[in-house]
Design a protein around this motif. Structure first.
Motif, PDB file in Angstrom:
ATOM      1  N   UNK A 133       0.809  -1.221   0.000  1.00 57.40           N
ATOM      2  CA  UNK A 133       0.000   0.000   0.000  1.00 57.40           C
ATOM      3  C   UNK A 133       0.843   1.273   0.000  1.00 57.40           C
ATOM      4  N   UNK A 134       1.767   1.389   0.933  1.00 58.17           N
ATOM      5  CA  UNK A 134       2.557   2.620   1.026  1.00 58.17           C
ATOM      6  C   UNK A 134       3.396   2.826  -0.226  1.00 58.17           C
ATOM      7  N   UNK A 153      -8.048   1.503   1.162  1.00 58.96           N
ATOM      8  CA  UNK A 153      -9.051   0.697   1.867  1.00 58.96           C
ATOM      9  C   UNK A 153      -8.423  -0.436   2.684  1.00 58.96           C
ATOM     10  N   UNK A 154      -7.131  -0.317   2.994  1.00 63.52           N
ATOM     11  CA  UNK A 154      -6.501  -1.399   3.724  1.00 63.52           C
ATOM     12  C   UNK A 154      -6.945  -1.429   5.185  1.00 63.52           C
ATOM     13  N   UNK A 155      -6.597  -2.512   5.890  1.00 63.04           N
ATOM     14  CA  UNK A 155      -7.087  -2.702   7.260  1.00 63.04           C
ATOM     15  C   UNK A 155      -6.194  -2.059   8.310  1.00 63.04           C
ATOM     16  N   UNK A 156      -5.126  -1.387   7.901  1.00 60.93           N
ATOM     17  CA  UNK A 156      -4.394  -0.512   8.812  1.00 60.93           C
ATOM     18  C   UNK A 156      -4.485   0.897   8.246  1.00 60.93           C
ATOM     19  N   UNK A 157      -4.436   1.881   9.127  1.00 64.01           N
ATOM     20  CA  UNK A 157      -4.703   3.228   8.644  1.00 64.01           C
ATOM     21  C   UNK A 157      -3.603   4.234   8.930  1.00 64.01           C
ATOM     22  N   UNK A 158      -2.847   4.090  10.009  1.00 63.49           N
ATOM     23  CA  UNK A 158      -1.870   5.116  10.369  1.00 63.49           C
ATOM     24  C   UNK A 158      -0.815   5.309   9.285  1.00 63.49           C
ATOM     25  N   UNK A 159      -0.155   4.224   8.880  1.00 62.51           N
ATOM     26  CA  UNK A 159       0.895   4.340   7.852  1.00 62.51           C
ATOM     27  C   UNK A 159       0.360   4.817   6.512  1.00 62.51           C
ATOM     28  N   UNK A 160      -0.725   4.235   5.979  1.00 58.09           N
ATOM     29  CA  UNK A 160      -1.223   4.718   4.689  1.00 58.09           C
ATOM     30  C   UNK A 160      -1.654   6.188   4.711  1.00 58.09           C
ATOM     31  N   UNK A 220      -9.928   8.518  14.119  1.00 55.49           N
ATOM     32  CA  UNK A 220      -8.562   8.858  13.753  1.00 55.49           C
ATOM     33  C   UNK A 220      -7.875   7.576  13.290  1.00 55.49           C
ATOM     34  N   UNK A 221      -6.831   7.702  12.464  1.00 53.62           N
ATOM     35  CA  UNK A 221      -6.099   6.498  12.064  1.00 53.62           C
ATOM     36  C   UNK A 221      -5.530   5.738  13.255  1.00 53.62           C
ATOM     37  N   UNK A 357       2.432   9.521  16.960  1.00 59.05           N
ATOM     38  CA  UNK A 357       2.093  10.939  16.827  1.00 59.05           C
ATOM     39  C   UNK A 357       1.634  11.183  15.405  1.00 59.05           C
ATOM     40  N   UNK A 358       0.393  11.658  15.211  1.00 59.23           N
ATOM     41  CA  UNK A 358      -0.115  11.854  13.863  1.00 59.23           C
ATOM     42  C   UNK A 358       0.645  12.943  13.122  1.00 59.23           C
ATOM     43  N   UNK A 359       0.820  12.734  11.828  1.00 55.89           N
ATOM     44  CA  UNK A 359       1.480  13.710  10.964  1.00 55.89           C
ATOM     45  C   UNK A 359       0.419  14.390  10.128  1.00 55.89           C
ATOM     46  N   UNK A 360      -0.008  15.570  10.518  1.00 52.00           N
ATOM     47  CA  UNK A 360      -1.051  16.285   9.804  1.00 52.00           C
ATOM     48  C   UNK A 360      -0.457  17.476   9.079  1.00 52.00           C
TER      49      UNK A 360
END
Length: 361
Positions: A133-134, A153-160, A220-221, A357-360
């Motif tokens: 994905x990444x 649409x993957x099942x992990x969200x933080x990295x994508x 949130x992711x 830590x989220x990267x926004x």
């Protein structure tokens, strides 16, 4: 000749389905309905999968009627689905095409046409396995217009989500459909949405999911990934382990079902459905993150600890373990309404989930 009793039963069933369809606006999701209907299914000896397929078909029928209504107007969007010929990719391709959108597909062998397929897209959806994905997000980003909306649409969200925010300056959102590719529609199912940037660019897509009977859960992711440790990874491992054990022991499944309780039949049905999936998908779900691997190891340690108590015949200790868990579930039912989702996730999962830590942008 069709037996008279069968005809009468079918007629009654048709009438009940008609009544159920008439209640369409009041129907909760399939998961929510399971909380009250599961004991009834168990006592009747009806597998949950049969009931879920029936209910899903009812929702799908309603969605088909709604989408074919002459009063319903859709603004066609140019959409490119990366991985559109995969199982989940095909689902989104079919749903969006049926709604009147212009859907193109980019597969691994199509990257020479990436500029043509991606540069004019209003929405690009990444539907590839977790491990790719990444890399696919990074590769696709160089062809995207700044206004293109991008989601995965993957099942992990933080990295994508972090990758999309880093490599693409435009609208970003992470999606996770909480169902497999063998369903006919969104009806009765949940989709978790993790906003990243310019949420309004995805409003039409989320409305499309809801209009077709789906429920959108905003998260949130980081919270999503906390929750999926339990919802997906440990649950998969638990059922995977039982399935491997049954195969290892050479259990005669059909014979066991002939003398089983309804709850056992339901468990076997769930395990069979797990092993009907792609082995790569199942394993990738368990291995997707270090948090998942750590949680599974912790669960295995718990199994081992309890198994030793059983092997030693320590009845009092096992009763104590049961009562401790019993107290926890009792407290959960009374306190859950007082906790926010994020605090709830942090309280129970932080002991084995590393904070991110989220990267926004």
């Amino acid at each position: 000749m069709i037996p008279e009793k069968l005809k009468q039963t079918d007629q009654s069933l048709i009438e009940l389905l008609r009544d159920r369809l008439s209640l369409s606006s009041e129907l909760p999701t399939i998961d929510e309905q399971l909380t009250y209907v599961a004991p009834l299914l168990a006592s009747a000896g009806v597998p949950e999968s049969i009931w879920a397929n029936l209910v899903s078909s009812c929702h799908a029928a309603l969605s088909t009627v709604a989408s074919s209504s002459p009063t319903k107007k859709v603004t066609p969007r140019n959409i490119t689905i990366i991985g559109g010929r995969g199982r989940m990719g095909r689902f989104f391709t079919q749903q969006l095409t049926a709604a009147g959108h212009n859907v193109s597909i980019l597969e691994n062998e199509d990257w020479e046409y990436a500029d043509q397929l991606l540069s004019s897209a209003e929405l690009v959806m990444v539907c590839v396995p977790i491990k790719w994905t990444v890399d696919v997000i990074k590769r696709a980003a160089q062809y995207l217009a700044p206004t293109t909306a991008v989601c995965d649409i993957t099942s992990i969200k933080t990295e994508p989500v972090q990758a999309m925010l880093e490599y693409h300056p435009g609208p970003v959102m992470g999606l996770h459909p909480m169902f497999g590719p063998n369903v006919n529609s969104f009806a009765g199912y949940k989709v978790v949405a993790c906003p990243g940037r310019n949420d309004d660019s995805f409003e039409w897509l989320l409305d499309f999911i809801k209009t077709n009977g789906g429920e959108v859960i905003v998260s949130t992711p980081e919270e999503h990934d906390y929750m999926m440790v339990i919802i997906q990874a440990t649950r998969h491992f638990s059922r995977f382990s039982v399935g491997v054990f049954l195969a290892q022991e050479g259990i005669d499944i059909e014979r066991s079902l002939s003398m089983s309780s309804p709850s056992y039949r339901q468990e076997i049905d769930i395990i069979k459905r797990l092993f009907a999936q792609s082995p790569q998908l199942c394993v990738d779900i368990m291995l997707a993150t270090q948090d998942r691997c750590h949680a599974i190891a912790t669960l295995a340690d718990t199994y081992n600890r309890l198994a030793k108590l059983v092997a030693r015949g320590e009845r009092a200790a096992l009763i104590q373990e049961f009562e401790t868990a019993q107290s926890f579930f009792g407290e959960e039912s009374t306190s859950s309404s007082k906790l926010s989702h994020e605090n709830h996730a942090d309280r129970h999962l932080s002991r084995y989930c590393m904070p991110v830590v989220p990267n926004r942008s």
